[in-house]
Design an enzyme around this catalytic site. Structure first.
Site, PDB file in Angstrom:
ATOM      1  N   ARG A  84      68.979  19.769 -23.977  1.00  0.00           N
ATOM      2  CA  ARG A  84      68.667  18.347 -24.047  1.00  0.00           C
ATOM      3  C   ARG A  84      67.172  18.094 -23.823  1.00  0.00           C
ATOM      4  O   ARG A  84      66.560  17.230 -24.444  1.00  0.00           O
ATOM      5  CB  ARG A  84      69.515  17.581 -23.031  1.00  0.00           C
ATOM      6  N   LYS A 186      65.885  11.829 -22.741  1.00  0.00           N
ATOM      7  CA  LYS A 186      65.629  11.513 -21.330  1.00  0.00           C
ATOM      8  C   LYS A 186      64.133  11.323 -21.106  1.00  0.00           C
ATOM      9  O   LYS A 186      63.453  12.157 -20.515  1.00  0.00           O
ATOM     10  CB  LYS A 186      66.195  12.636 -20.446  1.00  0.00           C
ATOM     11  N   GLU A 222      75.834   1.797 -22.057  1.00  0.00           N
ATOM     12  CA  GLU A 222      75.891   2.551 -20.804  1.00  0.00           C
ATOM     13  C   GLU A 222      75.116   1.778 -19.740  1.00  0.00           C
ATOM     14  O   GLU A 222      74.626   0.677 -19.999  1.00  0.00           O
ATOM     15  CB  GLU A 222      75.320   3.960 -20.987  1.00  0.00           C
TER      16      GLU A 222
HETATM   17  C1  PLP Z   1      70.612  11.408 -17.158  1.00  0.00           C
HETATM   18  C2  PLP Z   1      71.310  10.222 -17.711  1.00  0.00           C
HETATM   19  C3  PLP Z   1      72.722  10.136 -17.738  1.00  0.00           C
HETATM   20  C4  PLP Z   1      73.627  11.167 -17.121  1.00  0.00           C
HETATM   21  O1  PLP Z   1      73.590  12.423 -17.748  1.00  0.00           O
HETATM   22  P1  PLP Z   1      74.167  13.708 -17.021  1.00  0.00           P
HETATM   23  O2  PLP Z   1      73.810  14.825 -17.938  1.00  0.00           O
HETATM   24  O3  PLP Z   1      75.649  13.539 -16.908  1.00  0.00           O
HETATM   25  O4  PLP Z   1      73.516  13.802 -15.691  1.00  0.00           O
HETATM   26  C5  PLP Z   1      73.286   9.010 -18.329  1.00  0.00           C
HETATM   27  N1  PLP Z   1      72.530   8.021 -18.846  1.00  0.00           N
HETATM   28  C6  PLP Z   1      71.182   8.058 -18.806  1.00  0.00           C
HETATM   29  C7  PLP Z   1      70.405   6.928 -19.377  1.00  0.00           C
HETATM   30  C8  PLP Z   1      70.532   9.166 -18.232  1.00  0.00           C
HETATM   31  O5  PLP Z   1      69.195   9.202 -18.219  1.00  0.00           O
END
Ligand code: PLP
Length: 341
Positions: A84, A186, A222
């Protein structure tokens, strides 16, 4: 196998930065990464016009190391974080830190800070934060020429204070991610622009914002830092499908657990806001929170209520099974648990 541990109150750790002994640093210059080192120095020194400081050229990851029932120190699916991060770097015109090297650096940081890995049963974990930023000077808008990749570690307790008490979300008037933007990677910038919305939510008494798709504002996406799952009245586990959601590793793991361990039907599809009242359970998922039950969603005066006292039945099964897999009391799918020591 008794190891010396730091003298911390493991049961009562919060979710905050604690300086640990070692972090990993590698620099990118003239088109290649140097060999990387562990260092005790927690400060970063960069030019005043570094790409990250002027144009927010930075991305990050989050994963955890913890102690299993069998006494091993492990990480949960770190290969997916490596992948990722590579995707995030490409989207932000940053050089990829090779995925095998990412995994090796994770091991090095955990081993160097082994005394900071919380003991089994404490509920705490050693949170790992890999990140990269443009470190050389830019002033015209363009990618930096030099970059720094770092991983630090910090011991953390449960993300949401008060344990598994269901939280309240609100549907905000702010958006998180634009179509064809950066919502699926991210990037630090996704968080910078969410700060105002989260402070505003807290001021109004809500735990988090539940964002809608910004193009039509009709579909659930989300929260600022966690994906969402729902359970239908006939026990299907449903999660929103959208190109502007960050692909949570926890959510992908939970959907697999629902299908393969619990024999539940799962669906990843568009979820219209009007459908919210049809669900019987709702929870947030992410590395930090694992799975946090949602007791209520407030959408401009409309209150959609779930169980406000306890985790829903299916949510609880998902939580217990994923936690069991992580802690080694339930057999994990091939490749999910990477043993560090
Ligand atoms: C990091 C993140 C998540 C959660 O991802 P995981 O891989 O399960 O830790 C969900 N939404 C956003 C916006 C994030 O930055």
């Amino acid at each position: 196998m008794l190891k010396t541990k730091k003298d911390l109150d493991w049961q009562n750790l919060g979710f905050g930065y604690v300086k640990t002994d070692y972090r990993y640093v590698s620099n990118y210059k003239n088109g290649s990464w140097d060999e990387g080192v562990l260092t005790g120095d927690s400060d970063v020194t960069i030019n005043e016009s570094a790409g990250v400081l002027q144009y927010a050229q930075t991305c990050f990851e989050g994963l955890k190391a913890y102690t299993t029932a069998g006494g091993h120190v492990v990480c949960f699916r770190p290969d997916l974080n490596a992948k990722r991060m590579a995707d995030s770097c490409k989207r932000l015109e940053m050089p990829v830190f090779p995925e095998e090297r990412f995994l090796d650096a994770i091991s090095k940081v955990v081993k160097a800070n082994i005394e900071w890995v919380p003991p089994y049963g404490s509920g705490a974990t050693l949170y790992l934060r890999p990140y990269m930023f443009g470190s050389s000077a830019v002033i015209g808008v363009k990618p930096a020429q030099e970059y720094q990749f770092r991983i630090f570690a910090t011991p953390v307790g449960p993300y949401f204070k008060g344990g598994v008490k269901p939280i309240t979300l609100r549907v905000p008037d702010f958006d998180r991610a634009a179509p064809r933007g950066t919502g699926h990677v991210k990037a630090g910038l996704n968080y910078a622009m969410s700060l105002h919305a989260i402070v505003d939510a807290h001021n109004q008494g809500y735990s988090e914002n539940m964002y809608l798709d910004s193009a039509t504002r009709t579909k659930v996406e989300e929260t600022g830092g966690a994906n969402i799952i729902f359970v239908t009245k006939d026990n299907k586990v449903v999660t929103p499908k959208s190109d502007t959601i960050l692909p949570s590793i926890t959510r992908r793991s939970l959907m697999y657990v629902a299908q393969k361990y619990l024999g539940l039907e799962t669906e990843e599809r568009a979820i219209p806001v009007e459908e919210l009242k049809e669900f019987k359970e709702c929870a947030l998922c992410g590395t930090a929170a694992v799975l946090s039950p949602v007791g209520e969603i407030v959408n401009h005066g409309e209150h959609i209520c779930f169980d406000k006292e306890n985790m829903g039945e299916v949510t609880k099964k998902l939580y217990d099974t994923l936690l069991g897999i992580q802690l080694g009391t339930i057999e994990a799918p091939e490749g999910w648990i990477k043993v560090i020591e």
